[in-house]
Design a protein around this motif. Structure first.
Motif, PDB file in Angstrom:
ATOM      1  N   LYS A 266     -20.551  -0.888   1.285  1.00 13.80           N
ATOM      2  CA  LYS A 266     -19.379  -0.947   2.157  1.00 13.80           C
ATOM      3  C   LYS A 266     -18.180  -1.506   1.408  1.00 13.80           C
ATOM      4  CE  LYS A 266     -17.715  -2.944   6.488  1.00 13.80           C
ATOM      5  NZ  LYS A 266     -18.029  -3.852   7.625  1.00 13.80           N
ATOM      6  N   GLN A 267     -17.060  -0.829   1.552  1.00  8.97           N
ATOM      7  CA  GLN A 267     -15.832  -1.313   0.922  1.00  8.97           C
ATOM      8  C   GLN A 267     -15.287  -2.495   1.701  1.00  8.97           C
ATOM      9  OE1 GLN A 267     -12.919   1.807   0.458  1.00  8.97           O
ATOM     10  NE2 GLN A 267     -13.522   2.107  -1.669  1.00  8.97           N
ATOM     11  N   LEU A 268     -15.026  -3.574   1.001  1.00  6.12           N
ATOM     12  CA  LEU A 268     -14.453  -4.761   1.645  1.00  6.12           C
ATOM     13  C   LEU A 268     -12.933  -4.729   1.617  1.00  6.12           C
ATOM     14  CD1 LEU A 268     -16.838  -7.464   0.131  1.00  6.12           C
ATOM     15  CD2 LEU A 268     -17.152  -6.061   2.183  1.00  6.12           C
ATOM     16  N   ILE A 269     -12.390  -4.005   0.661  1.00 11.21           N
ATOM     17  CA  ILE A 269     -10.943  -3.910   0.489  1.00 11.21           C
ATOM     18  C   ILE A 269     -10.524  -2.448   0.578  1.00 11.21           C
ATOM     19  CG2 ILE A 269      -8.995  -4.350  -1.045  1.00 11.21           C
ATOM     20  CD1 ILE A 269     -10.346  -6.898  -0.087  1.00 11.21           C
ATOM     21  N   THR A 270      -9.540  -2.168   1.431  1.00 11.72           N
ATOM     22  CA  THR A 270      -8.976  -0.825   1.547  1.00 11.72           C
ATOM     23  C   THR A 270      -7.492  -0.895   1.229  1.00 11.72           C
ATOM     24  OG1 THR A 270     -10.560  -0.273   3.297  1.00 11.72           O
ATOM     25  CG2 THR A 270      -8.653   1.170   3.050  1.00 11.72           C
ATOM     26  N   ILE A 271      -7.053  -0.028   0.330  1.00 12.26           N
ATOM     27  CA  ILE A 271      -5.650  -0.030  -0.094  1.00 12.26           C
ATOM     28  C   ILE A 271      -5.028   1.309   0.266  1.00 12.26           C
ATOM     29  CG2 ILE A 271      -4.067  -0.202  -2.043  1.00 12.26           C
ATOM     30  CD1 ILE A 271      -6.111  -1.952  -3.462  1.00 12.26           C
ATOM     31  N   LYS A 272      -3.904   1.257   0.965  1.00 11.05           N
ATOM     32  CA  LYS A 272      -3.169   2.473   1.333  1.00 11.05           C
ATOM     33  C   LYS A 272      -1.740   2.380   0.806  1.00 11.05           C
ATOM     34  CE  LYS A 272      -5.797   3.617   5.517  1.00 11.05           C
ATOM     35  NZ  LYS A 272      -5.717   3.926   6.967  1.00 11.05           N
ATOM     36  N   GLY A 273      -1.287   3.474   0.192  1.00 14.12           N
ATOM     37  CA  GLY A 273       0.079   3.516  -0.313  1.00 14.12           C
ATOM     38  C   GLY A 273       1.077   3.846   0.788  1.00 14.12           C
ATOM     39  N   THR A 274       2.231   3.205   0.748  1.00 10.02           N
ATOM     40  CA  THR A 274       3.321   3.472   1.694  1.00 10.02           C
ATOM     41  C   THR A 274       4.617   3.661   0.907  1.00 10.02           C
ATOM     42  OG1 THR A 274       3.955   1.144   1.984  1.00 10.02           O
ATOM     43  CG2 THR A 274       2.184   1.977   3.383  1.00 10.02           C
ATOM     44  N   ARG A 275       5.670   4.023   1.612  1.00  5.56           N
ATOM     45  CA  ARG A 275       6.968   4.167   0.954  1.00  5.56           C
ATOM     46  C   ARG A 275       7.468   2.838   0.404  1.00  5.56           C
ATOM     47  NH1 ARG A 275      10.568   8.187   4.876  1.00  5.56           N
ATOM     48  NH2 ARG A 275       9.258  10.053   4.633  1.00  5.56           N
ATOM     49  N   GLU A 276       7.115   1.759   1.113  1.00  9.50           N
ATOM     50  CA  GLU A 276       7.599   0.442   0.711  1.00  9.50           C
ATOM     51  C   GLU A 276       6.724  -0.199  -0.361  1.00  9.50           C
ATOM     52  OE1 GLU A 276       7.034   1.255   3.952  1.00  9.50           O
ATOM     53  OE2 GLU A 276       9.140   1.736   4.396  1.00  9.50           O
ATOM     54  N   GLY A 277       5.515   0.312  -0.581  1.00  8.40           N
ATOM     55  CA  GLY A 277       4.603  -0.299  -1.542  1.00  8.40           C
ATOM     56  C   GLY A 277       3.166   0.036  -1.173  1.00  8.40           C
ATOM     57  N   ILE A 278       2.338  -0.985  -0.953  1.00  3.59           N
ATOM     58  CA  ILE A 278       0.962  -0.749  -0.524  1.00  3.59           C
ATOM     59  C   ILE A 278       0.619  -1.680   0.636  1.00  3.59           C
ATOM     60  CG2 ILE A 278       0.208  -0.002  -2.812  1.00  3.59           C
ATOM     61  CD1 ILE A 278      -1.151  -2.724  -3.154  1.00  3.59           C
ATOM     62  N   THR A 279      -0.290  -1.219   1.470  1.00  6.51           N
ATOM     63  CA  THR A 279      -0.843  -2.046   2.540  1.00  6.51           C
ATOM     64  C   THR A 279      -2.315  -2.282   2.232  1.00  6.51           C
ATOM     65  OG1 THR A 279       0.691  -1.155   4.185  1.00  6.51           O
ATOM     66  CG2 THR A 279      -1.289  -2.240   5.008  1.00  6.51           C
ATOM     67  N   LEU A 280      -2.697  -3.557   2.261  1.00 11.12           N
ATOM     68  CA  LEU A 280      -4.055  -3.956   1.891  1.00 11.12           C
ATOM     69  C   LEU A 280      -4.803  -4.442   3.127  1.00 11.12           C
ATOM     70  CD1 LEU A 280      -5.935  -4.746  -0.650  1.00 11.12           C
ATOM     71  CD2 LEU A 280      -5.116  -7.041  -0.202  1.00 11.12           C
ATOM     72  N   PHE A 281      -5.957  -3.842   3.405  1.00  2.87           N
ATOM     73  CA  PHE A 281      -6.790  -4.242   4.532  1.00  2.87           C
ATOM     74  C   PHE A 281      -8.025  -4.960   3.992  1.00  2.87           C
ATOM     75  CE2 PHE A 281      -4.402  -0.508   5.736  1.00  2.87           C
ATOM     76  CZ  PHE A 281      -3.952  -0.789   7.018  1.00  2.87           C
ATOM     77  N   ILE A 282      -8.273  -6.191   4.490  1.00  6.08           N
ATOM     78  CA  ILE A 282      -9.438  -6.964   4.073  1.00  6.08           C
ATOM     79  C   ILE A 282     -10.456  -6.970   5.201  1.00  6.08           C
ATOM     80  CG2 ILE A 282     -10.273  -9.226   3.323  1.00  6.08           C
ATOM     81  CD1 ILE A 282      -7.575  -9.798   2.145  1.00  6.08           C
ATOM     82  N   ASP A 283     -11.676  -6.544   4.900  1.00 12.64           N
ATOM     83  CA  ASP A 283     -12.737  -6.511   5.907  1.00 12.64           C
ATOM     84  C   ASP A 283     -12.941  -7.914   6.481  1.00 12.64           C
ATOM     85  OD1 ASP A 283     -15.825  -6.798   6.607  1.00 12.64           O
ATOM     86  OD2 ASP A 283     -15.258  -4.691   6.838  1.00 12.64           O
ATOM     87  N   GLU A 284     -12.956  -8.010   7.801  1.00 10.97           N
ATOM     88  CA  GLU A 284     -13.019  -9.321   8.449  1.00 10.97           C
ATOM     89  C   GLU A 284     -14.439  -9.873   8.582  1.00 10.97           C
ATOM     90  OE1 GLU A 284     -12.906  -7.828  13.070  1.00 10.97           O
ATOM     91  OE2 GLU A 284     -11.029  -7.825  11.924  1.00 10.97           O
ATOM     92  N   SER A 285     -15.450  -9.049   8.286  1.00  7.80           N
ATOM     93  CA  SER A 285     -16.834  -9.488   8.475  1.00  7.80           C
ATOM     94  C   SER A 285     -17.440 -10.127   7.229  1.00  7.80           C
ATOM     95  CB  SER A 285     -17.705  -8.302   8.908  1.00  7.80           C
ATOM     96  OG  SER A 285     -17.732  -7.303   7.891  1.00  7.80           O
TER      97      SER A 285
END
Length: 228
Positions: free
Chosen positions: A5-24
């Protein structure tokens, strides 16, 4: 073969990147995976520094944990944290927010020389006489005559407003804005409100009905009145 399972998800945006950290997962697990991903995706030194928005979900970071997170996203790695967003807050902060957001109901007359100070919104059932003063960190609703001084948003909230059944104040203040009584004799006005007009860059007194358009917060007061 088991999927990891990925704990870190990174998505690119126009402003830079958005980083999602798994809360579990544990914080240390997330930081280990994050460190590897950042090192492998580090921009070249001649590229602009990338802005990062961190979303924690139902996770709260302690001060030391936030420092550790910021160490990874530094200028040396060509990253810069723009914001850290969490869906949870500390119990102490939640209790403080609840206390400050409550409507304080006061039934009295504020006489000359008296000062009534309130955290949050103030609903005053009574008059503010000349020489009297009411101060609130939120909005001020006066079910009576305002002859004295009213200061809303005292901590700097420029969206705060002042409402009175009869308004003929010596002075209105909202945040750092000031409006004095006119030099000429005025009859005063009924059911009016004072608020900051951003375009005119000053406090204006207008019909009470404008609040439903200019200040959505008025609906909170309406619900409180209806619900008791």
């Amino acid at each position: 073969m088991h999927d990891t399972k990925q704990l870190i998800t990174i998505k690119g945006t126009r402003e830079g990147i958005t980083l999602f950290i798994d809360e579990s997962c544990s914080f240390n697990q997330a930081m280990n995976e994050l460190h590897d991903k950042i090192i492998s995706s580090r921009p070249k030194n001649d590229e602009p520094i990338v802005s990062v928005k961190v979303k924690l979900g139902n996770r709260y970071l302690k001060e030391e944990q936030e420092k550790d997170l910021r160490k990874i996203f530094n200028e040396e790695n060509r990253f810069e944290i723009h914001s850290i967003e969490s869906d949870v807050i500390r119990k102490e902060d939640a209790l403080k927010w609840i206390e400050e957001s409550k409507m304080k109901l006061v039934n009295r007359i504020v006489r000359s020389g008296q000062v009534l100070e309130i955290d949050g919104d103030l609903l005053l059932i009574g008059d503010v006489n000349p020489g009297g003063k009411v101060v609130s960190t939120g909005n001020i609703f006066i079910m009576g005559h305002l002859y004295g001084i009213a200061h809303a948003g005292v901590d700097g909230d420029r969206s705060a407003f002042i409402v009175a059944s009869y308004m003929k104040p010596t002075q209105l203040r909202i945040a750092d804005y000031l409006s004095r009584a006119p030099d000429y004799e005025s009859d005063g006005v009924y059911m009016e409100c004072g608020l900051i007009d951003e375009e005119q860059d000053k406090i204006i007194i207008d019909r009470l009905q404008v609040l439903s358009h200019k200040r959505k917060e008025i609906s909170r007061f309406e619900r409180r009145i209806q619900n008791g």
